[in-house]
Design a protein around this motif. Structure first.
Motif, PDB file in Angstrom:
ATOM      1  N   SER A 256       6.570  21.038 -33.788  1.00 52.50           N
ATOM      2  CA  SER A 256       5.834  21.949 -32.904  1.00 52.50           C
ATOM      3  C   SER A 256       4.776  22.680 -33.721  1.00 52.50           C
ATOM      4  CB  SER A 256       6.786  22.969 -32.279  1.00 52.50           C
ATOM      5  OG  SER A 256       7.769  22.313 -31.519  1.00 52.50           O
ATOM      6  N   ILE A 257       3.555  22.737 -33.188  1.00 55.40           N
ATOM      7  CA  ILE A 257       2.448  23.395 -33.880  1.00 55.40           C
ATOM      8  C   ILE A 257       2.023  24.619 -33.069  1.00 55.40           C
ATOM      9  CG2 ILE A 257       0.149  23.144 -34.885  1.00 55.40           C
ATOM     10  CD1 ILE A 257       1.904  21.074 -36.102  1.00 55.40           C
ATOM     11  N   TYR A 258       1.883  25.748 -33.757  1.00 60.87           N
ATOM     12  CA  TYR A 258       1.486  27.005 -33.134  1.00 60.87           C
ATOM     13  C   TYR A 258       0.287  27.583 -33.884  1.00 60.87           C
ATOM     14  CZ  TYR A 258       6.236  26.735 -31.277  1.00 60.87           C
ATOM     15  OH  TYR A 258       7.390  26.319 -30.643  1.00 60.87           O
ATOM     16  N   ALA A 259      -0.501  28.362 -33.177  1.00 62.79           N
ATOM     17  CA  ALA A 259      -1.613  29.084 -33.794  1.00 62.79           C
ATOM     18  C   ALA A 259      -1.523  30.545 -33.357  1.00 62.79           C
ATOM     19  CB  ALA A 259      -2.956  28.493 -33.373  1.00 62.79           C
ATOM     20  N   LEU A 260      -1.804  31.445 -34.276  1.00 62.18           N
ATOM     21  CA  LEU A 260      -1.728  32.876 -33.985  1.00 62.18           C
ATOM     22  C   LEU A 260      -2.992  33.305 -33.236  1.00 62.18           C
ATOM     23  CD1 LEU A 260       0.102  35.350 -34.395  1.00 62.18           C
ATOM     24  CD2 LEU A 260      -1.144  35.795 -36.506  1.00 62.18           C
TER      25      LEU A 260
ATOM     26  N   ASP B  34      -5.003  19.723 -27.791  1.00 60.62           N
ATOM     27  CA  ASP B  34      -3.915  19.685 -26.805  1.00 60.62           C
ATOM     28  C   ASP B  34      -2.564  19.647 -27.503  1.00 60.62           C
ATOM     29  OD1 ASP B  34      -5.617  19.712 -24.635  1.00 60.62           O
ATOM     30  OD2 ASP B  34      -5.614  17.540 -24.386  1.00 60.62           O
ATOM     31  N   GLY B  35      -1.656  20.452 -27.022  1.00 63.32           N
ATOM     32  CA  GLY B  35      -0.303  20.474 -27.555  1.00 63.32           C
ATOM     33  C   GLY B  35      -0.027  21.621 -28.514  1.00 63.32           C
ATOM     34  N   ILE B  36      -1.090  22.237 -29.031  1.00 59.70           N
ATOM     35  CA  ILE B  36      -0.898  23.382 -29.920  1.00 59.70           C
ATOM     36  C   ILE B  36      -0.709  24.622 -29.062  1.00 59.70           C
ATOM     37  CG2 ILE B  36      -1.945  24.856 -31.677  1.00 59.70           C
ATOM     38  CD1 ILE B  36      -3.230  22.391 -32.855  1.00 59.70           C
ATOM     39  N   GLN B  37       0.340  25.361 -29.346  1.00 66.40           N
ATOM     40  CA  GLN B  37       0.663  26.545 -28.570  1.00 66.40           C
ATOM     41  C   GLN B  37       0.149  27.796 -29.271  1.00 66.40           C
ATOM     42  OE1 GLN B  37       4.897  26.370 -27.228  1.00 66.40           O
ATOM     43  NE2 GLN B  37       4.886  24.458 -28.385  1.00 66.40           N
ATOM     44  N   VAL B  38      -0.441  28.682 -28.503  1.00 66.49           N
ATOM     45  CA  VAL B  38      -0.946  29.942 -29.044  1.00 66.49           C
ATOM     46  C   VAL B  38       0.119  31.010 -28.860  1.00 66.49           C
ATOM     47  CG1 VAL B  38      -2.746  31.692 -28.853  1.00 66.49           C
ATOM     48  CG2 VAL B  38      -3.326  29.282 -28.555  1.00 66.49           C
ATOM     49  N   VAL B  39       0.390  31.752 -29.939  1.00 60.63           N
ATOM     50  CA  VAL B  39       1.374  32.834 -29.885  1.00 60.63           C
ATOM     51  C   VAL B  39       0.723  34.135 -30.343  1.00 60.63           C
ATOM     52  CG1 VAL B  39       3.374  31.334 -30.250  1.00 60.63           C
ATOM     53  CG2 VAL B  39       2.252  32.357 -32.219  1.00 60.63           C
ATOM     54  N   ASP B  40       1.297  35.240 -29.883  1.00 67.63           N
ATOM     55  CA  ASP B  40       0.852  36.559 -30.347  1.00 67.63           C
ATOM     56  C   ASP B  40       1.804  36.997 -31.471  1.00 67.63           C
ATOM     57  OD1 ASP B  40       3.194  37.181 -28.983  1.00 67.63           O
ATOM     58  OD2 ASP B  40       2.186  38.307 -27.400  1.00 67.63           O
ATOM     59  N   TYR B  41       1.679  38.243 -31.909  1.00 65.84           N
ATOM     60  CA  TYR B  41       2.527  38.713 -33.001  1.00 65.84           C
ATOM     61  C   TYR B  41       4.012  38.698 -32.627  1.00 65.84           C
ATOM     62  CZ  TYR B  41      -1.667  40.030 -35.540  1.00 65.84           C
ATOM     63  OH  TYR B  41      -2.862  39.991 -36.192  1.00 65.84           O
ATOM     64  N   ALA B  42       4.319  39.011 -31.384  1.00 69.40           N
ATOM     65  CA  ALA B  42       5.717  38.961 -30.942  1.00 69.40           C
ATOM     66  C   ALA B  42       6.226  37.521 -30.991  1.00 69.40           C
ATOM     67  CB  ALA B  42       5.856  39.538 -29.542  1.00 69.40           C
ATOM     68  N   GLY B  43       5.362  36.570 -30.648  1.00 65.32           N
ATOM     69  CA  GLY B  43       5.723  35.160 -30.736  1.00 65.32           C
ATOM     70  C   GLY B  43       5.960  34.723 -32.169  1.00 65.32           C
ATOM     71  N   PHE B  44       5.186  35.282 -33.100  1.00 65.66           N
ATOM     72  CA  PHE B  44       5.365  35.028 -34.535  1.00 65.66           C
ATOM     73  C   PHE B  44       6.778  35.475 -34.940  1.00 65.66           C
ATOM     74  CE2 PHE B  44       2.898  35.619 -38.816  1.00 65.66           C
ATOM     75  CZ  PHE B  44       3.932  35.053 -39.528  1.00 65.66           C
ATOM     76  N   VAL B  45       7.153  36.655 -34.507  1.00 64.06           N
ATOM     77  CA  VAL B  45       8.495  37.171 -34.819  1.00 64.06           C
ATOM     78  C   VAL B  45       9.562  36.276 -34.190  1.00 64.06           C
ATOM     79  CG1 VAL B  45      10.091  39.110 -34.489  1.00 64.06           C
ATOM     80  CG2 VAL B  45       7.702  39.539 -35.117  1.00 64.06           C
TER      81      VAL B  45
ATOM     82  N   ILE C 180      -1.929  30.527 -39.313  1.00 62.51           N
ATOM     83  CA  ILE C 180      -2.381  31.918 -39.271  1.00 62.51           C
ATOM     84  C   ILE C 180      -3.633  32.049 -40.123  1.00 62.51           C
ATOM     85  CG2 ILE C 180      -0.034  32.785 -38.886  1.00 62.51           C
ATOM     86  CD1 ILE C 180      -0.049  33.761 -41.823  1.00 62.51           C
ATOM     87  N   GLU C 181      -4.283  33.201 -40.036  1.00 58.41           N
ATOM     88  CA  GLU C 181      -5.477  33.513 -40.823  1.00 58.41           C
ATOM     89  C   GLU C 181      -6.469  32.354 -40.722  1.00 58.41           C
ATOM     90  OE1 GLU C 181      -3.977  34.694 -44.668  1.00 58.41           O
ATOM     91  OE2 GLU C 181      -2.778  36.304 -43.796  1.00 58.41           O
ATOM     92  N   ASP C 182      -7.041  31.886 -41.837  1.00 57.92           N
ATOM     93  CA  ASP C 182      -8.066  30.835 -41.790  1.00 57.92           C
ATOM     94  C   ASP C 182      -7.523  29.467 -41.403  1.00 57.92           C
ATOM     95  OD1 ASP C 182     -10.091  32.603 -42.409  1.00 57.92           O
ATOM     96  OD2 ASP C 182     -10.107  32.132 -44.550  1.00 57.92           O
ATOM     97  N   ALA C 183      -6.227  29.273 -41.448  1.00 57.35           N
ATOM     98  CA  ALA C 183      -5.642  27.978 -41.080  1.00 57.35           C
ATOM     99  C   ALA C 183      -5.836  27.665 -39.601  1.00 57.35           C
ATOM    100  CB  ALA C 183      -4.169  27.943 -41.429  1.00 57.35           C
ATOM    101  N   VAL C 184      -6.053  28.681 -38.760  1.00 58.54           N
ATOM    102  CA  VAL C 184      -6.215  28.421 -37.325  1.00 58.54           C
ATOM    103  C   VAL C 184      -7.426  27.532 -37.039  1.00 58.54           C
ATOM    104  CG1 VAL C 184      -5.021  30.533 -36.617  1.00 58.54           C
ATOM    105  CG2 VAL C 184      -7.513  30.559 -36.870  1.00 58.54           C
ATOM    106  N   ILE C 185      -8.373  27.468 -37.957  1.00 61.14           N
ATOM    107  CA  ILE C 185      -9.553  26.618 -37.774  1.00 61.14           C
ATOM    108  C   ILE C 185      -9.124  25.155 -37.660  1.00 61.14           C
ATOM    109  CG2 ILE C 185     -11.721  25.872 -38.849  1.00 61.14           C
ATOM    110  CD1 ILE C 185     -11.697  28.785 -37.786  1.00 61.14           C
ATOM    111  N   GLY C 186      -8.028  24.787 -38.295  1.00 59.60           N
ATOM    112  CA  GLY C 186      -7.533  23.422 -38.221  1.00 59.60           C
ATOM    113  C   GLY C 186      -7.034  23.021 -36.846  1.00 59.60           C
ATOM    114  N   ALA C 187      -6.814  23.975 -35.965  1.00 63.10           N
ATOM    115  CA  ALA C 187      -6.297  23.687 -34.631  1.00 63.10           C
ATOM    116  C   ALA C 187      -7.393  23.303 -33.632  1.00 63.10           C
ATOM    117  CB  ALA C 187      -5.544  24.908 -34.098  1.00 63.10           C
TER     118      ALA C 187
END
Length: 104
Positions: free
Chosen positions: A60-64, A80-91, A33-40
């Motif tokens: 499993s790796i996810y990015a907001l 490849d392999g990193i899944q993008v989630v929205d806020y509902a996915g975060f929950v 999340i936040e600035d960590a998404v740059i790592g994806a």
């Protein structure tokens, strides 16, 4: 006992993501999340470590998604392999995992 690891610091400024990956176990999930998404982003110095975590450690790796958008990173640039989630996915991730750990 699956754990959700939440990382919010840029992996190019702090070592939180590397520490997280070193402690994550098979079946765990890592949410960037936040600035960590740059790592994806594919092609970075962390790409091989993230790939290894997903394939060898079965993490499993996810990015907001909203944080990717806020930083101008398109999903096409994602590793490849990193899944993008929205806020509902975060929950959903917090509900699906027995414990959470925030990496600062």
């Amino acid at each position: 006992m699956a754990m959700l690891h939440i990382v919010n610091k840029s992996p190019f400024e702090r070592n939180a993501l590397k520490s997280c990956l070193a402690h994550a176990l098979a079946g765990d999930a890592v949410l960037l999340i936040e600035d960590a998404v740059i790592g994806a982003v594919s092609g970075t110095s962390l790409a091989s470590e993230l790939q290894a975590a997903m394939s060898e450690q079965a993490v499993s790796i996810y990015a907001l998604g909203p944080d990717l958008s806020a930083r101008g990173v398109s999903e096409q640039r994602m590793l490849d392999g990193i899944q993008v989630v929205d806020y509902a996915g975060f929950v959903d991730l917090t509900v699906a995992n027995e414990k959470t750990q925030s990496w600062l």
